[in-house]
Design a protein around this motif. Structure first.
Motif, PDB file in Angstrom:
ATOM      1  N   ASP A  18       0.835  -1.209   0.000  1.00  0.00           N
ATOM      2  CA  ASP A  18       0.000   0.000   0.000  1.00  0.00           C
ATOM      3  C   ASP A  18       0.864   1.251   0.000  1.00  0.00           C
ATOM      4  O   ASP A  18       0.612   2.205  -0.738  1.00  0.00           O
ATOM      5  N   ALA A  19       1.902   1.218   0.856  1.00  0.00           N
ATOM      6  CA  ALA A  19       2.785   2.388   0.959  1.00  0.00           C
ATOM      7  C   ALA A  19       3.450   2.653  -0.385  1.00  0.00           C
ATOM      8  O   ALA A  19       3.552   3.804  -0.833  1.00  0.00           O
ATOM      9  N   TYR A  20       3.852   1.571  -1.045  1.00  0.00           N
ATOM     10  CA  TYR A  20       4.497   1.740  -2.347  1.00  0.00           C
ATOM     11  C   TYR A  20       3.532   2.369  -3.335  1.00  0.00           C
ATOM     12  O   TYR A  20       3.891   3.296  -4.082  1.00  0.00           O
ATOM     13  N   GLU A  21       2.279   1.886  -3.294  1.00  0.00           N
ATOM     14  CA  GLU A  21       1.304   2.416  -4.241  1.00  0.00           C
ATOM     15  C   GLU A  21       1.028   3.893  -3.986  1.00  0.00           C
ATOM     16  O   GLU A  21       0.948   4.687  -4.910  1.00  0.00           O
ATOM     17  N   ARG A  22       0.909   4.248  -2.666  1.00  0.00           N
ATOM     18  CA  ARG A  22       0.679   5.657  -2.328  1.00  0.00           C
ATOM     19  C   ARG A  22       1.814   6.524  -2.855  1.00  0.00           C
ATOM     20  O   ARG A  22       1.598   7.559  -3.455  1.00  0.00           O
ATOM     21  N   LEU A  23       3.033   6.036  -2.625  1.00  0.00           N
ATOM     22  CA  LEU A  23       4.211   6.807  -3.017  1.00  0.00           C
ATOM     23  C   LEU A  23       4.242   7.000  -4.536  1.00  0.00           C
ATOM     24  O   LEU A  23       4.458   8.108  -5.032  1.00  0.00           O
ATOM     25  N   SER A  24       3.992   5.890  -5.256  1.00  0.00           N
ATOM     26  CA  SER A  24       4.088   6.003  -6.716  1.00  0.00           C
ATOM     27  C   SER A  24       2.948   6.862  -7.245  1.00  0.00           C
ATOM     28  O   SER A  24       3.104   7.586  -8.228  1.00  0.00           O
ATOM     29  N   ARG A  25       1.769   6.806  -6.543  1.00  0.00           N
ATOM     30  CA  ARG A  25       0.666   7.649  -6.994  1.00  0.00           C
ATOM     31  C   ARG A  25       1.015   9.130  -6.804  1.00  0.00           C
ATOM     32  O   ARG A  25       0.804   9.942  -7.685  1.00  0.00           O
ATOM     33  N   SER A  26       1.604   9.463  -5.641  1.00  0.00           N
ATOM     34  CA  SER A  26       1.918  10.875  -5.397  1.00  0.00           C
ATOM     35  C   SER A  26       3.029  11.329  -6.352  1.00  0.00           C
ATOM     36  O   SER A  26       3.028  12.462  -6.820  1.00  0.00           O
ATOM     37  N   ARG A  27       3.943  10.419  -6.667  1.00  0.00           N
ATOM     38  CA  ARG A  27       5.007  10.802  -7.602  1.00  0.00           C
ATOM     39  C   ARG A  27       4.450  11.079  -8.988  1.00  0.00           C
ATOM     40  O   ARG A  27       4.810  12.059  -9.635  1.00  0.00           O
ATOM     41  N   SER A  28       3.533  10.181  -9.415  1.00  0.00           N
ATOM     42  CA  SER A  28       2.999  10.416 -10.763  1.00  0.00           C
ATOM     43  C   SER A  28       2.117  11.658 -10.778  1.00  0.00           C
ATOM     44  O   SER A  28       2.029  12.357 -11.788  1.00  0.00           O
ATOM     45  N   LEU A  29       1.498  11.959  -9.611  1.00  0.00           N
ATOM     46  CA  LEU A  29       0.715  13.190  -9.536  1.00  0.00           C
ATOM     47  C   LEU A  29       1.615  14.404  -9.740  1.00  0.00           C
ATOM     48  O   LEU A  29       1.308  15.320 -10.497  1.00  0.00           O
ATOM     49  N   TYR A  30       2.779  14.377  -9.057  1.00  0.00           N
ATOM     50  CA  TYR A  30       3.724  15.485  -9.219  1.00  0.00           C
ATOM     51  C   TYR A  30       4.178  15.605 -10.668  1.00  0.00           C
ATOM     52  O   TYR A  30       4.297  16.696 -11.216  1.00  0.00           O
ATOM     53  N   THR A  31       4.446  14.463 -11.276  1.00  0.00           N
ATOM     54  CA  THR A  31       4.910  14.484 -12.664  1.00  0.00           C
ATOM     55  C   THR A  31       3.862  15.112 -13.568  1.00  0.00           C
ATOM     56  O   THR A  31       4.160  15.990 -14.387  1.00  0.00           O
ATOM     57  N   VAL A  32       2.589  14.658 -13.376  1.00  0.00           N
ATOM     58  CA  VAL A  32       1.505  15.213 -14.191  1.00  0.00           C
ATOM     59  C   VAL A  32       1.394  16.708 -13.949  1.00  0.00           C
ATOM     60  O   VAL A  32       1.261  17.512 -14.882  1.00  0.00           O
ATOM     61  N   LEU A  33       1.499  17.092 -12.668  1.00  0.00           N
ATOM     62  CA  LEU A  33       1.386  18.512 -12.315  1.00  0.00           C
ATOM     63  C   LEU A  33       2.473  19.331 -13.011  1.00  0.00           C
ATOM     64  O   LEU A  33       2.199  20.394 -13.587  1.00  0.00           O
ATOM     65  N   LEU A  34       3.698  18.790 -12.993  1.00  0.00           N
ATOM     66  CA  LEU A  34       4.822  19.485 -13.616  1.00  0.00           C
ATOM     67  C   LEU A  34       4.573  19.656 -15.113  1.00  0.00           C
ATOM     68  O   LEU A  34       4.792  20.731 -15.680  1.00  0.00           O
ATOM     69  N   ILE A  35       4.089  18.568 -15.732  1.00  0.00           N
ATOM     70  CA  ILE A  35       3.847  18.624 -17.174  1.00  0.00           C
ATOM     71  C   ILE A  35       2.756  19.650 -17.480  1.00  0.00           C
ATOM     72  O   ILE A  35       2.876  20.440 -18.420  1.00  0.00           O
ATOM     73  N   VAL A  36       1.692  19.643 -16.633  1.00  0.00           N
ATOM     74  CA  VAL A  36       0.602  20.596 -16.865  1.00  0.00           C
ATOM     75  C   VAL A  36       1.108  22.026 -16.733  1.00  0.00           C
ATOM     76  O   VAL A  36       0.817  22.886 -17.566  1.00  0.00           O
ATOM     77  N   VAL A  37       1.907  22.275 -15.678  1.00  0.00           N
ATOM     78  CA  VAL A  37       2.430  23.639 -15.477  1.00  0.00           C
ATOM     79  C   VAL A  37       3.261  24.070 -16.681  1.00  0.00           C
ATOM     80  O   VAL A  37       3.105  25.174 -17.214  1.00  0.00           O
TER      81      VAL A  37
END
Lengths: 290, 447
Positions: A18-37
């Motif tokens: 679960d922890a791994y999934e949370r971490l990878s989800r937040s990382r991909s969120l940051y990546t998407v956010l960066l790309i959007v910005v």
């Protein structure tokens, strides 16, 4: 399949999963956010720029090659006389390179002096370091253009304006890099010199300078490349050299002269790039960080 | 402490040759280098004709610039036929004060003008008396319509210029008394930027901060079309003299030039850099071609690219974006391809061993290794391009650089020039700090 079963059965493993999934989800969120910005900046900025521009992007795209084509046909029409033109602009190239070299030397010398009093490990007094760092920041923040314009106004159109403008900025830029090099220097030689009673100046001269000089020179050469370009540009606002000549012929639209100057400028920029790259590799060695 | 024996010294120098008695060439090399450099500096300074240039310096212009950039002057002008003084800001016909200030007092036939630290002026009938502060002497000047003004009392000091048409007194930088056959003109300087917030003609001009604040939240609508806070902002933004709206729009254009140009350059340079790296692309000819392409883009330089794009796209930030984009694709491509060549291939091999496609291999094996270089160089270029964008703006790519050039060319709105310079430096410092902060955040965060 069996791995899935153990993962859901063992509570500890499930926790880790679960922890791994949370971490990878937040990382991909940051990546998407960066790309959007980035996308917003690029698209939004492009639209603002297109609106502010006097010609439009799509209109200009088709005529992009017109100007280079004009210059090339003009050059072709000049025939062999073009080489004489290139020769006649050589003194201005020398002037531009002189501006760059002179301002780099001045900036190097003053920047090196400034960097020693702006390094946290070399100066005990925090106030001095703080003040010197602010001096450095101000030197660095002043765009060359501003100083050059003020100087051209008071001194008249002279290469000296470009020298002072570029040198001023170089002092700040080099002092910052130099002080970072100083802060990474090995302090043992300094301690040794201190223990035999060397003064602060002697500690710097014999303890620090031999360690940092190759890096200093390398950064100085890198700066020279930048300064050649900067001094060519400043010619455009009246600070002499090849840039000033380029402005004249561009205004008059003398195609052969424009191409002669461009060829000289590009050759000089590429030549100095290669020379300084070679010299830097010789200084730092192939494994160097710079 | 004992002196070491000469035999010990000899033994030491034999063990470490070249340390104690270094060869002459080595010992004098630094001095020779220093000598050559100093000779070069002086030689090239001489070739720039430094002495002549410095002796011809327009110090008056520089002084004026500095004075005007932090102070403004009020002109008090009296045509000799009329008895009244007219007060205006910098002598403008459109900025005439309706009310008489406290420093200009009229009592019957007499006029008293207080010049602050420069003393005072007293006018009665056809004589003007100037009393400098802390000085016993007074300078008395007779004037009249059509008459040459005459100094009748006192000895003309060096700051007074009398000719057969006028008397011009400049006791300090902050005051001027100027009498001609037809008028008296008195200038007094005040510190600060006049009308910085609101226009001279704006109804909000001259109101204190408290009054503005209370107007913003309450009170009658000053303009029926909009709320008061909107009206206040509108008045500030459209200030005719300071042109806040236009200046900030120009600033935005410059920042956009730097940001968009660098970002697009980074995005285009990355795949090209992979294709130019020896450990990725086995085709030598293609690598050579791409590298020369990078050299070409970089070598032409922002200056020439901006000239070409200005011809194509017209004056404006779009041309600036493309100039920065073209130059930096070359510069960043070269840096990235060097970083890729220095990357450790073991990680890529490990990922390949799991059966990854070649895209996945580069994405997860190589890219994380060059990520710090990618981000830090991109941010560094963004920061330095903010400065470059100012410069190419002045060449015609618009933005704040062009605005700066315009205000300087007029040679009188020095306070606007100072304002724009301050804004440019502020933006550069902000970009510098932001890129440093982002660099630390992104690179240390990813490790």
């Amino acid at each position: 399949m069996s791995a899935q079963v153990t993962l859901t059965q063992n509570p500890r493993l499930r926790e880790i999963g679960d922890a791994y999934e949370r971490l990878s989800r937040s990382r991909s969120l940051y990546t998407v956010l960066l790309i959007v910005v980035c996308a917003v900046i690029i698209i939004g900025g492009f639209m603002v720029a297109d609106e502010a521009n006097s010609g439009s992007f799509w209109g200009g795209l088709s005529s992009f090659f017109d100007y280079p084509a004009d210059i090339i046909t003009g050059t072709y029409a000049a025939g062999w006389g073009w080489f004489a033109l290139v020769w006649s602009y050589l003194p201005f190239l020398v002037e531009t390179i002189n501006i760059a070299v002179l301002s780099t030397i001045i900036g190097f010398a003053l920047g090196a002096l400034l960097s020693f009093v702006a390094s946290r490990n070399l100066v005990r007094n925090k106030l001095i370091v703080f003040c010197m760092r602010r001096v450095m920041d101000i030197c660095r923040a002043f765009p060359e253009l501003v100083i050059a314009l003020v100087l051209v106004l008071s001194l008249g159109p002279t290469p000296l304006a470009a020298v002072i403008a570029v040198a001023f900025h170089t002092i700040g830029a080099l002092a910052k890099l130099f002080s970072e090099v100083n802060e990474n220097a090995d302090m043992k030689p300094v301690d040794g010199l201190k223990s035999v009673g060397a003064t602060w100046g002697q500690q710097m001269r014999f303890g620090v300078l031999p360690q940092v000089l190759p890096n200093f020179l390398s950064y100085g050469l890198l700066r020279l490349e930048i300064n050649v370009r900067a001094s060519a540009i400043l010619g455009f606002v009246g600070a002499g050299g090849l840039g000033a000549e380029l402005k004249k012929v561009v205004d008059w639209n003398y195609a052969a002269d424009i191409s002669a100057i461009i060829v000289l400028l590009v050759a000089a920029v590429i030549g100095i790039d290669y020379l300084s790259g070679w010299a830097r590799r010789a200084l730092i060695g192939k494994t160097g960080t710079i | 402490m004992t002196k070491p024996l000469s035999t010990e010294v000899d033994a030491l120098s034999a063990r470490h040759p070249g340390v104690i008695d270094r060869p002459l060439t080595q010992r004098f090399l630094p001095f020779a280098v220093a000598f050559v450099l100093i000779a070069y500096v002086f030689g090239s300074l001489a070739s720039f004709d430094v002495v002549r240039v410095l002796s011809g310096t327009r110090t008056d212009l520089v002084n004026l610039f500095f004075l005007d950039s932090y102070a403004y002057k009020v002109h008090a002008v009296r045509k000799l036929e009329s008895p009244e003084f007219v007060l205006s800001l910098e002598g403008s016909r459109y900025a005439v004060y309706d009310e008489r200030p406290a420093w200009l007092a009229v009592t019957g036939e007499e006029t008293d003008i207080d010049l602050g630290s420069d003393g005072r002026v007293h006018i009665k009938g056809d004589t003007l008396e100037y009393y400098p502060k802390d000085e016993e002497v007074a300078y008395k000047i007779k004037f009249g319509p059509g008459l040459v003004p005459q100094l009748v009392e006192g000895v003309a000091p060096d700051w007074m210029r009398a000719s057969d048409i006028q008397v011009d007194m400049r006791p300090s930088l902050f005051a001027r008394i100027w009498i001609t056959k037809s008028k008296i003109e008195i200038h007094r300087y005040f510190l600060g930027w006049e009308n910085f917030w609101f226009d001279f003609d704006s109804p909000l001009n001259g109101k204190s901060f408290g009054e503005i604040a209370s107007l913003a939240v309450s009170g009658e609508r000053m303009d029926p079309a909009m709320a008061n806070w909107q009206y206040i902002f509108f008045q500030f933004w459209n200030n005719q003299e300071w042109q806040h709206g236009e200046v900030y729009y120009a600033l935005l254009q410059t920042v956009i030039m730097a940001l968009v140009g660098t970002l697009v350059a980074g995005i285009i340079a990355l795949p090209l850099a992979f294709a130019a790296a020896a450990n990725i692309n086995p085709v030598g000819v293609a690598r050579f071609g791409i590298r020369r392409f990078f050299d070409f883009l970089r070598g032409i330089d922002t200056l020439i690219w901006s000239l070409i794009f200005i011809r194509a796209f017209g004056l404006g930030p779009l041309s600036g974006i493309f100039a920065i984009f073209f130059t930096d694709t070359g510069a960043l491509g070269k840096l990235f391809s060097e970083a890729i060549e220095n990357a450790d291939r073991k990680q890529a091999e490990g990922i390949q061993a799991t059966g990854a496609s070649s895209i996945q291999k580069y994405r997860f094996g190589i890219f994380p290794q060059i990520m710090p270089v990618f981000i830090s160089q991109l941010l560094y270029y963004m920061e330095s391009n903010t400065r470059s964008a100012t410069v190419i703006g002045a060449l015609g790519a618009g933005g704040i650089g062009l605005k700066l050039l315009e205000t300087m060319r007029t040679r009188q709105d020095w306070e606007n020039t100072a304002y724009i310079i301050a804004l440019i430096i502020l933006v550069v410092i902000i970009m510098d700090n932001m890129s440093g902060w982002l660099r630390r955040k992104l690179i240390e965060g990813s490790n």
